[in-house]
Design a protein around this motif. Sequence first.
Motif, mmCIF file in Angstrom:
data_model
loop_
_atom_site.group_PDB
_atom_site.id
_atom_site.type_symbol
_atom_site.label_atom_id
_atom_site.label_comp_id
_atom_site.label_asym_id
_atom_site.label_seq_id
_atom_site.Cartn_x
_atom_site.Cartn_y
_atom_site.Cartn_z
ATOM 1 N N ALA A 8 0.827 -1.205 0.000
ATOM 2 C CA ALA A 8 0.000 0.000 0.000
ATOM 3 C C ALA A 8 0.858 1.250 0.000
ATOM 4 N N ALA A 9 1.939 1.217 0.786
ATOM 5 C CA ALA A 9 2.841 2.371 0.836
ATOM 6 C C ALA A 9 3.497 2.620 -0.508
ATOM 7 N N LEU A 10 3.911 1.539 -1.174
ATOM 8 C CA LEU A 10 4.535 1.664 -2.479
ATOM 9 C C LEU A 10 3.558 2.220 -3.510
ATOM 10 N N LEU A 11 2.309 1.765 -3.444
ATOM 11 C CA LEU A 11 1.294 2.242 -4.371
ATOM 12 C C LEU A 11 1.019 3.728 -4.156
ATOM 13 N N VAL A 12 0.974 4.147 -2.886
ATOM 14 C CA VAL A 12 0.753 5.561 -2.580
ATOM 15 C C VAL A 12 1.902 6.399 -3.130
ATOM 16 N N SER A 13 3.151 5.901 -2.903
ATOM 17 C CA SER A 13 4.317 6.615 -3.403
ATOM 18 C C SER A 13 4.292 6.702 -4.919
ATOM 19 N N HIS A 14 3.965 5.597 -5.580
ATOM 20 C CA HIS A 14 3.921 5.585 -7.038
ATOM 21 C C HIS A 14 2.838 6.516 -7.549
ATOM 22 N N PHE A 15 1.671 6.500 -6.897
ATOM 23 C CA PHE A 15 0.571 7.349 -7.322
ATOM 24 C C PHE A 15 0.944 8.824 -7.204
ATOM 25 N N ALA A 16 1.624 9.165 -6.084
ATOM 26 C CA ALA A 16 2.040 10.554 -5.899
ATOM 27 C C ALA A 16 2.989 10.979 -6.995
ATOM 28 N N PHE A 17 3.917 10.076 -7.373
ATOM 29 C CA PHE A 17 4.894 10.416 -8.408
ATOM 30 C C PHE A 17 4.204 10.557 -9.769
ATOM 31 N N VAL A 18 3.278 9.645 -10.071
ATOM 32 C CA VAL A 18 2.556 9.733 -11.339
ATOM 33 C C VAL A 18 1.756 11.028 -11.400
ATOM 34 N N GLN A 19 1.135 11.382 -10.261
ATOM 35 C CA GLN A 19 0.357 12.608 -10.231
ATOM 36 C C GLN A 19 1.243 13.819 -10.519
ATOM 37 N N THR A 20 2.479 13.781 -9.949
ATOM 38 C CA THR A 20 3.401 14.870 -10.195
ATOM 39 C C THR A 20 3.714 14.979 -11.676
ATOM 40 N N PHE A 21 3.964 13.839 -12.323
ATOM 41 C CA PHE A 21 4.282 13.837 -13.737
ATOM 42 C C PHE A 21 3.072 14.259 -14.577
ATOM 43 N N ALA A 22 1.831 13.985 -14.091
ATOM 44 C CA ALA A 22 0.643 14.392 -14.824
ATOM 45 C C ALA A 22 0.580 15.908 -14.936
ATOM 46 N N SER A 23 1.109 16.598 -13.955
ATOM 47 C CA SER A 23 1.249 18.045 -13.991
ATOM 48 C C SER A 23 2.740 18.331 -13.884
ATOM 49 N N PRO A 24 3.409 18.682 -14.969
ATOM 50 C CA PRO A 24 4.876 18.797 -14.947
ATOM 51 C C PRO A 24 5.365 19.662 -13.794
ATOM 52 N N PRO A 25 6.349 19.185 -13.062
ATOM 53 C CA PRO A 25 6.837 19.947 -11.908
ATOM 54 C C PRO A 25 7.666 21.145 -12.332
ATOM 55 N N ASN A 26 7.672 22.145 -11.506
ATOM 56 C CA ASN A 26 8.611 23.248 -11.650
ATOM 57 C C ASN A 26 9.947 22.805 -11.062
ATOM 58 N N VAL A 27 11.023 23.399 -11.521
ATOM 59 C CA VAL A 27 12.360 23.069 -11.020
ATOM 60 C C VAL A 27 13.090 24.362 -10.688
ATOM 61 N N VAL A 28 13.618 24.426 -9.476
ATOM 62 C CA VAL A 28 14.434 25.557 -9.046
ATOM 63 C C VAL A 28 15.770 24.998 -8.572
ATOM 64 N N LEU A 29 16.834 25.330 -9.284
ATOM 65 C CA LEU A 29 18.181 24.869 -8.957
ATOM 66 C C LEU A 29 18.986 26.063 -8.454
ATOM 67 N N ILE A 30 19.375 25.991 -7.182
ATOM 68 C CA ILE A 30 20.082 27.096 -6.523
ATOM 69 C C ILE A 30 21.498 26.644 -6.198
ATOM 70 N N MET A 31 22.484 27.439 -6.603
ATOM 71 C CA MET A 31 23.877 27.094 -6.311
ATOM 72 C C MET A 31 24.586 28.286 -5.675
ATOM 73 N N ALA A 32 24.971 28.147 -4.420
ATOM 74 C CA ALA A 32 25.697 29.205 -3.720
ATOM 75 C C ALA A 32 27.157 29.207 -4.166
ATOM 76 N N ASP A 33 27.781 30.370 -4.097
ATOM 77 C CA ASP A 33 29.149 30.562 -4.580
ATOM 78 C C ASP A 33 30.135 30.484 -3.410
ATOM 79 N N ASP A 34 31.106 29.577 -3.510
ATOM 80 C CA ASP A 34 32.138 29.400 -2.472
ATOM 81 C C ASP A 34 31.495 29.059 -1.127
ATOM 82 N N PHE A 35 30.748 27.989 -1.109
ATOM 83 C CA PHE A 35 29.923 27.641 0.048
ATOM 84 C C PHE A 35 30.064 26.151 0.318
ATOM 85 N N GLY A 36 30.944 25.805 1.263
ATOM 86 C CA GLY A 36 31.241 24.408 1.545
ATOM 87 C C GLY A 36 30.217 23.721 2.420
ATOM 88 N N TYR A 37 30.346 22.420 2.497
ATOM 89 C CA TYR A 37 29.452 21.560 3.266
ATOM 90 C C TYR A 37 29.317 22.037 4.709
#
Length: 433
Positions: A8-37
């Motif tokens: 059931a957990a796997l099905l819920v996870s899969h359904f959530a992912f499919v739903q996300t793909f049904a509405s294309p996700p936005n993507v925000v990629l942020i990269m800080a400059d000279d910023f270590g772990y």
Amino acid sequence: MKTTILLAALLVSHFAFVQTFASPPNVVLIMADDFGYECVGANGGTSYQTPVLDQMARDGIRFDHCHAQPLCTPTRVQLMTGISNARNYKDFGVLPRSEMTFGKVFQEAGYATCVAGKWQLGRQRNSPQHFGFDESCVWQQSRGRTDKQGHDTRFANPLLDVNGVPRAFTGGQYGPDVVSDFICDFIGRNQDRPFLVYYPMILTHCPFSPTPDSADWEASSRGSKTYKGDPQYFGDMVAYTDKMVGKINTKLESLGLAENTLVLFLGDNGTDEPIVSVCNEQRVAGAKGETIDTGTHVPLIGTWPSVIAAGQVCDDLIDTTDFFPTIVAAAGVDVPEGLDGRSFLPQLRGEPGNPRPWIHAWYKPRKKSDLAVWVRTKRFKLYRDGEFFDTRRDPLEKHRLDPKQLNNDAAGAYEVLSAELNAGTEKEGSSRN
């Protein structure tokens, strides 16, 4: 019963992912400059205040073994193209215009695309647009890092290029505020269609100088004339970095977009060398430009509420070539062939995925610089010249291991890394250009 619950957990996870793909996700990629772990509280850092990043780690996933190239342009070229520097790196500040970037892939897939922050990948007026970004507000495109009088141009009253047009901001503005405002405006105008935002931050690169939240901020400043500035301001700059990330997150939340937006935050290389921080009760000296761990080990934190479960910590190796295939796959778009990166999208979903067993690094930031090539696992690191280190016990690489006197773990790693080092040599120069 356990099997039923797991299914059931796997099905819920899969359904959530499919739903996300049904509405294309936005993507925000942020990269800080000279910023270590070590700069992030969630990673064990105690020197700075990073409440937004810490909350993102609690709400999503953080990675303990993300490595970038030791310097800015090499990392940016890898990140944008998904290709090892061994195959397409030409020179500092240059991205060959023949290269395919993730911006172009998203644009061709119908996404609205934006880049704002530090560019440093070509001085042509249409450089960001050529590489797939509909809109841009960037520093270090048509102009250098200083003005004719030697003032730095990125922070107080900055000189930026907005959609290819040089602009001078002279009303007391702060560069990071200008570019983050541009991003928030872009998100607002494109909230009804999928969008990609690439935010290569101007912070926390030197010159270390006051932010608008510093007690001695001067709105009339024309910028530092000293390249390094004053390291005492680094903490303020980290806090402002965190604040800018929070600003973007707040915008997404206010528009109801956060649930279906993948936000990834990383650093482009280690912290600059004047800075000494504390992480997990250890003093960590910044080593930007150096090939040791503190020159390459960077934070990586991701949120995507509809897909990423809260509170995950991933121990897999991540390389900066891996971001291109990851964000493209997250958008449900076909990943171009010929990339060197591996998608870590499965790990974002909490699945095992196909983690890389090693990182193969080729580093020559300037033509006059010596070439450094190495292959590493999470623990062991082998350079082309034969130097072999246990980075867990010797992070500063002061004690070279003798290949003739290795224990079982080290001996096995040496054999594997030697084979990959030799195989990787064959790829060098096999550019797509």
